[in-house]
Design an enzyme around this catalytic site. Structure first.
Site, short mmCIF file in Angstrom:
data_model
loop_
_atom_site.label_atom_id
_atom_site.label_comp_id
_atom_site.label_asym_id
_atom_site.label_seq_id
_atom_site.Cartn_x
_atom_site.Cartn_y
_atom_site.Cartn_z
N GLY A 138 6.92 51.83 82.76
CA GLY A 138 6.69 53.13 83.41
C GLY A 138 6.23 52.96 84.85
O GLY A 138 6.71 53.64 85.76
N THR B 205 4.30 45.10 78.61
CA THR B 205 4.47 44.76 77.20
C THR B 205 5.94 44.54 76.85
O THR B 205 6.29 43.56 76.21
CB THR B 205 3.89 45.88 76.31
N CYS B 206 6.79 45.46 77.25
CA CYS B 206 8.20 45.39 76.83
C CYS B 206 8.83 44.06 77.20
O CYS B 206 9.46 43.40 76.38
CB CYS B 206 8.98 46.54 77.45
N CYS C 187 9.50 44.27 73.40
CA CYS C 187 10.92 44.46 73.07
C CYS C 187 11.78 43.23 73.35
O CYS C 187 12.56 42.81 72.49
CB CYS C 187 11.50 45.61 73.89
N LYS D 199 10.85 39.98 71.38
CA LYS D 199 11.11 40.31 69.97
C LYS D 199 12.60 40.24 69.67
O LYS D 199 13.04 39.64 68.69
CB LYS D 199 10.52 41.70 69.68
N TYR E 211 11.22 40.99 88.05
CA TYR E 211 10.49 42.24 88.26
C TYR E 211 9.69 42.21 89.56
O TYR E 211 9.64 43.20 90.29
CB TYR E 211 9.57 42.52 87.05
N GLY F 298 3.07 48.83 58.00
CA GLY F 298 4.42 49.20 57.55
C GLY F 298 5.21 49.84 58.67
O GLY F 298 6.17 50.56 58.43
N GLY F 299 4.78 49.59 59.92
CA GLY F 299 5.46 50.21 61.06
C GLY F 299 6.54 49.31 61.64
O GLY F 299 6.98 48.34 61.01
N TYR F 300 6.93 49.62 62.88
CA TYR F 300 7.98 48.87 63.56
C TYR F 300 7.70 47.37 63.56
O TYR F 300 8.53 46.55 63.20
CB TYR F 300 8.04 49.27 65.05
N ALA G 94 5.57 45.44 61.99
CA ALA G 94 5.46 44.76 60.70
C ALA G 94 6.84 44.46 60.13
O ALA G 94 7.14 43.33 59.71
CB ALA G 94 4.67 45.64 59.73
N GLU H 198 9.75 44.42 61.67
CA GLU H 198 10.55 43.52 62.52
C GLU H 198 10.11 42.07 62.35
O GLU H 198 10.95 41.17 62.21
CB GLU H 198 10.45 43.97 63.99
N ARG I 37 0.27 50.44 53.32
CA ARG I 37 -0.54 51.41 52.57
C ARG I 37 0.29 52.45 51.82
O ARG I 37 -0.14 52.99 50.81
CB ARG I 37 -1.46 52.17 53.53
N ARG J 44 6.62 55.00 57.93
CA ARG J 44 6.23 56.41 57.82
C ARG J 44 6.75 57.18 59.05
O ARG J 44 6.69 56.68 60.17
CB ARG J 44 4.70 56.52 57.76
N HIS K 181 39.12 51.99 63.92
CA HIS K 181 39.37 51.33 62.65
C HIS K 181 39.79 49.88 62.85
O HIS K 181 40.57 49.61 63.77
CB HIS K 181 40.48 52.10 61.91
N GLU L 159 33.17 54.24 62.24
CA GLU L 159 34.12 55.33 61.96
C GLU L 159 33.64 56.20 60.79
O GLU L 159 34.06 57.34 60.64
CB GLU L 159 35.53 54.79 61.67
P1 NDP Z 1 3.12 51.75 64.04
O1 NDP Z 1 2.35 52.92 64.47
O2 NDP Z 1 4.61 51.79 64.03
O3 NDP Z 1 2.67 51.34 62.56
C1 NDP Z 1 1.34 51.04 62.27
C2 NDP Z 1 1.27 50.65 60.81
O4 NDP Z 1 -0.01 50.13 60.55
C3 NDP Z 1 1.49 51.82 59.88
O5 NDP Z 1 2.27 51.37 58.80
C4 NDP Z 1 0.08 52.15 59.42
O6 NDP Z 1 0.01 52.62 58.10
C5 NDP Z 1 -0.57 50.79 59.44
N1 NDP Z 1 -2.01 50.79 59.59
C6 NDP Z 1 -2.74 51.33 60.60
N2 NDP Z 1 -4.05 51.06 60.43
C7 NDP Z 1 -4.14 50.34 59.29
C8 NDP Z 1 -5.22 49.77 58.56
N3 NDP Z 1 -6.47 49.87 59.01
N4 NDP Z 1 -4.96 49.12 57.42
C9 NDP Z 1 -3.70 49.02 56.97
N5 NDP Z 1 -2.62 49.51 57.60
C10 NDP Z 1 -2.85 50.18 58.75
O7 NDP Z 1 2.55 50.56 64.90
P2 NDP Z 1 3.10 49.13 65.26
O8 NDP Z 1 1.87 48.32 65.48
O9 NDP Z 1 4.13 48.63 64.32
O10 NDP Z 1 3.83 49.40 66.64
C11 NDP Z 1 3.12 50.02 67.70
C12 NDP Z 1 4.03 50.91 68.49
O11 NDP Z 1 4.85 50.10 69.31
C13 NDP Z 1 5.00 51.74 67.68
O12 NDP Z 1 4.45 52.95 67.26
C14 NDP Z 1 6.13 51.95 68.65
O13 NDP Z 1 5.80 53.05 69.43
C15 NDP Z 1 6.12 50.70 69.48
N6 NDP Z 1 7.16 49.76 69.04
C16 NDP Z 1 8.47 50.13 69.09
C17 NDP Z 1 9.45 49.26 68.69
C18 NDP Z 1 10.87 49.69 68.73
O14 NDP Z 1 11.17 50.70 69.36
N7 NDP Z 1 11.79 48.98 68.06
C19 NDP Z 1 9.15 47.92 68.21
C20 NDP Z 1 7.74 47.65 68.16
C21 NDP Z 1 6.80 48.53 68.56
P3 NDP Z 1 0.22 54.17 57.71
O15 NDP Z 1 1.68 54.46 57.88
O16 NDP Z 1 -0.22 54.17 56.31
O17 NDP Z 1 -0.65 54.93 58.64
#
Ligand code: NDP
Length: 495
Positions: A32, A68-69, A74, A77, A126, A207-209, A211, A213, A230, A236, A468, A473
């Site tokens: 940014g 970071t990116c 990104c 990664k 950069y 369980g987010g991005y 994790a 990846e 969780r 989510r 095709h 497609e």
């Molecule tokens: P996310 O917000 O995607 O996910 C965080 C995860 O951690 C969720 O599953 C959440 O669980 C869990 N969590 C949070 N606190 C705790 C805790 N105390 N104990 C157990 N679990 C917990 O964050 P990330 O760290 O994966 O990524 C950060 C951000 O970076 C993303 O939101 C995204 O914006 C960006 N990013 C984008 C990418 C892409 O575009 N491909 C790649 C990597 C990062 P719950 O769902 O239960 O709340």
């Protein structure tokens, strides 16, 4: 006015007749900040910028031009995702007639070195881009000391002070770790991208991005991976049906999933790190990755000195033009915690420059942002999930899904379906959301995002000629409605 640096030649004369060293001073040279500073300079602004010294692993005093990116997100990664993908590609190649007679080994240190060289190269590019745009870069930590004044503490402790008509904060965010006993034994994505030794056994919390990846990266390179999260399903906020597909694929590739689970303690043992879950289960790992979200970098900016307002998450509050409650101070990117994605930070940086220096007031348009999760295979989506469409739609929805064995798998024998989905407004025929989990999903979804951005209908999808043979497609040949969802139906679950 410049102090300690003697840069009186920097002094600039604003149209109000007030002397400023710069028209714009940007704190933070990530996606940014770099975009905003370069574009502002192109509009004729005199721009200063500061960024912390460079290192792949960040801290409160370490950062680097590129942010970071480029340095620890990104780009590295994606390099590791490519690296990991060769493992399954080599396996698939056997059924295509490739005789792989010798044992295939993976050399982590070699990839790490190549990755670091590439990141160093990008960091240099950069810096050159900023210099070519005429942006004056200072290495050091920036603080706000007044509505029009910043202080930069250099590595040797020397402080520089500059005045600017506008200040832009673009300091991004940093990984958060949970407060559990033994937390110091775990790492974040910063360290995970630069590990000296390859982790043969990994436990990932989240369980987010990040994790999902890293689970794919490490499993693809040969680790035993335990993914602890969780909820019932990972990711989510994404479409529940697609989350289930990702979970199935992760499991299908050999990742051990631990849904509805958290970690309570990490203990150092002779054999590695003992990890205890809230179900009393014990796992052993060489590396424990906390992928538990990120928080905005606002703590050390001295924002209280001028009263810049923060939200409950510590993010800088801004209006639709990225302006804070202090008229001369603006903020873009993850530090504002809007949509924490590089392309969004670029968009916000562009709009800022247009608004402030280009005489074109511009609000970032956040509609139909496409997302990609670089799991193996990847998930990519644009528009509304089925659950969000149900929440927002006035009438019924038509859901089209397609689950098929990609042509490549028919020969390789890989058991992994590609899944696609379209959510359509039954009354207007407008496509509200599209999702795909399968090879090349992000590459395909970028084009679909254009269609959704311009309000494409299902009839227009259907009238488009397919390419095709391709997986893509399928998006223009989904003829039969999988289900009709009544407007009154509530979201199915909170998985
Ligand atoms: P996310 O917000 O995607 O996910 C965080 C995860 O951690 C969720 O599953 C959440 O669980 C869990 N969590 C949070 N606190 C705790 C805790 N105390 N104990 C157990 N679990 C917990 O964050 P990330 O760290 O994966 O990524 C950060 C951000 O970076 C993303 O939101 C995204 O914006 C960006 N990013 C984008 C990418 C892409 O575009 N491909 C790649 C990597 C990062 P719950 O769902 O239960 O709340």
């Amino acid at each position: 006015m410049a102090r300690n640096g003697g840069e009186t030649e920097l002094k600039n004369h604003s149209e109000e007749g007030t002397d400023f060293d710069f028209d714009l001073f940007v704190i933070g040279a990530g996606s940014g900040g770099v975009r905003a500073s370069r574009f502002s300079a192109t509009y004729g602004a005199k721009v200063g910028m500061c960024e912390l010294p460079y290192h792949p692993i960040s801290s409160e005093t370490i950062g680097g031009v590129g942010g970071t990116c480029v340095i620890r997100g990104c780009v590295p990664k994606k390099i590791l995702v490519y690296g990991a993908s060769f493992g399954s590609d080599i396996e698939d190649a056997r059924n295509y007639g490739w005789e792989l007679n010798e044992k295939v080994d993976f050399n982590w240190k070699k990839l790490l070195e190549k990755k670091t060289n590439e990141i160093n190269r990008l960091n240099g590019i950069y810096k050159r881009m900023l210099a070519n745009a005429g942006v004056k870069l200072f290495e050091g930590e920036g603080k706000i000391v007044g509505p029009n004044e910043v202080e930069v503490t250099q590595v040797d402790g020397t402080k520089l002070s500059y005045s600017a008509k506008h200040i832009l904060i673009a300091t991004g965010g940093r990984a958060q770790v949970p407060n559990i006993p033994g937390q110091e034994l775990g790492i974040t994505s910063d360290e995970a991208l630069s590990l000296e030794e390859f982790p043969k056994r990994a436990v990932i919390l989240g369980g987010g991005y990040i994790a999902v990846e890293f689970a794919s990266i490490w499993q693809g390179m040969g680790s035993t991976v335990n993914l602890v999260f969780r909820k019932e399903l990972p990711l989510r906020g994404f479409d529940d049906e697609m989350r289930a597909v990702v979970a199935r694929n992760l499991e299908g590739r050999g990742i051990n999933l631990h849904p509805r689970t958290s970690l309570t303690q990490l203990i150092k043992t002779e054999d590695g790190i003992k990890v205890i879950t809230d179900h009393g289960e014990e796992l052993v790992a060489d590396v424990v990755l906390f992928a538990t979200g990120r928080a905005p970098n606002t703590k050390r900016l001295n924002l209280e000195a001028v009263g810049v307002e923060l939200d409950n998450a510590g993010a800088i509050k801004v209006d639709e033009y990225s302006r804070t409650n202090i008229p001369s101070i603006w903020a873009v990117g993850d530090v504002t915690n809007r949509f924490n994605l590089t392309p969004v930070a670029l968009l916000e940086g562009t709009c800022f420059a247009k608004t402030v220096f280009g005489s074109q007031p511009s609000k970032p348009d956040y509609s139909n942002i496409p997302y990609a999760v670089f799991s193996i295979p990847p998930l990519s989506v644009v528009g509304l999930s089925e659950e969000k469409a149900i929440e927002q739609a006035n009438g019924d929805l038509l859901v089209f899904t397609s689950s098929f064995n990609p042509l490549r798998n028919t020969i390789s024998g890989r058991q992994e379906k590609t899944v696609m989905k379209l959510v359509v407004d039954a009354e207007t025929d407008r496509v509200l959301g599209a999702s795909m989990c399968g090879p090349d999903a992000p590459e395909i979804m970028q084009g679909i995002a254009i269609a959704l951005k311009f309000g494409a209908t299902k009839a227009q999808f259907d009238s488009t000629v397919g390419i095709h043979p391709s997986a893509a497609e399928e998006f223009v040949t989904m003829r039969s409605v999988t289900r009709r969802v009544a407007a009154a139906t509530k979201p199915r679950t909170n998985l």
